[in-house]
Design a protein around this motif. Sequence first.
Motif, PDB file in Angstrom:
ATOM      1  N   ALA A  20       4.871   5.129   0.041  1.00 15.41           N
ATOM      2  CA  ALA A  20       5.040   4.223   0.909  1.00 15.41           C
ATOM      3  C   ALA A  20       6.553   4.446   1.732  1.00 15.41           C
ATOM      4  N   GLY A 159      -9.878  -5.126   1.858  1.00 17.00           N
ATOM      5  CA  GLY A 159      -8.678  -4.382   1.613  1.00 17.00           C
ATOM      6  C   GLY A 159      -8.781  -2.946   1.983  1.00 17.00           C
ATOM      7  N   ASN A 161      -8.302  -0.919   4.804  1.00 18.54           N
ATOM      8  CA  ASN A 161      -7.455  -0.386   5.406  1.00 18.54           C
ATOM      9  C   ASN A 161      -6.064   0.159   4.427  1.00 18.54           C
ATOM     10  N   GLU A 162      -5.628  -0.837   3.489  1.00 22.59           N
ATOM     11  CA  GLU A 162      -4.784  -0.245   2.445  1.00 22.59           C
ATOM     12  C   GLU A 162      -5.430   0.685   1.455  1.00 22.59           C
ATOM     13  N   THR A 163      -6.474   0.638   1.162  1.00 21.18           N
ATOM     14  CA  THR A 163      -7.120   1.523   0.326  1.00 21.18           C
ATOM     15  C   THR A 163      -7.084   2.905   0.848  1.00 21.18           C
ATOM     16  N   ARG A 165      -5.498   4.179   2.974  1.00 18.28           N
ATOM     17  CA  ARG A 165      -3.931   4.699   2.988  1.00 18.28           C
ATOM     18  C   ARG A 165      -3.524   5.248   1.608  1.00 18.28           C
ATOM     19  N   LYS A 166      -3.899   4.548   0.613  1.00 23.00           N
ATOM     20  CA  LYS A 166      -3.320   5.102  -0.793  1.00 23.00           C
ATOM     21  C   LYS A 166      -4.146   6.390  -0.999  1.00 23.00           C
TER      22      LYS A 166
END
Length: 199
Positions: A20, A159, A161-163, A165-166
């Motif tokens: 990040a 969740g 979008n965040e998943t 990206r990870k």
Amino acid sequence: MKRIGFAVMAMLLGMAGASAQTIESVYTDFDATRCVMFAPGEADTGIPRQAVCPGYGGYPVLLQTMGDNHSLYFGFPPQGDLVSRWASFVDTGTPHDVIEWRVLSEGERQIPLATIQRWFVAAPERDAPVEVLLVQKVGLIEVWQGCIVGYVVATGNPGANETARKVADTLAREPECRAIEPVIEEGTVPLPEHMLYGY
């Protein structure tokens, strides 16, 4: 969550913080009308129509079309291998007109590691399409390997979008596509049936 190994999960959790700090999202438009065809394809023999589209920082977006289905490849493909690579859905899938690129800053160099793009996949048993975030490793100039690294169902998954990206920030660092088993993340809605070969 479905079909994600403990080793991959540990990697995702361990690297999320560091990633990040150095990786940011850059957004580009995707418009199929701006693509330039370089191979007309042969529907009778199952060879898709192929076109090159504007991407990010000189990295192209390669579009393959067969009937109502599409397949997208980001970056530079292994020489001569594009036509043998296909990633799409059994039912008609339509890609969103915005592409999210996960870009690593390394000194003055900007390296697009992965892309995230929302797809709207027809689901005969539902009133509305299922939304899926397709996460892909970008074929870099020095590596020339791009592939699907994750499917994250956005419908019924707050969740997502965040998943995505990870998954992008972790698996896109792997040098060999053949060593990557795409992660599948689902919420309350299962992943629509998909087609993937040549990876």
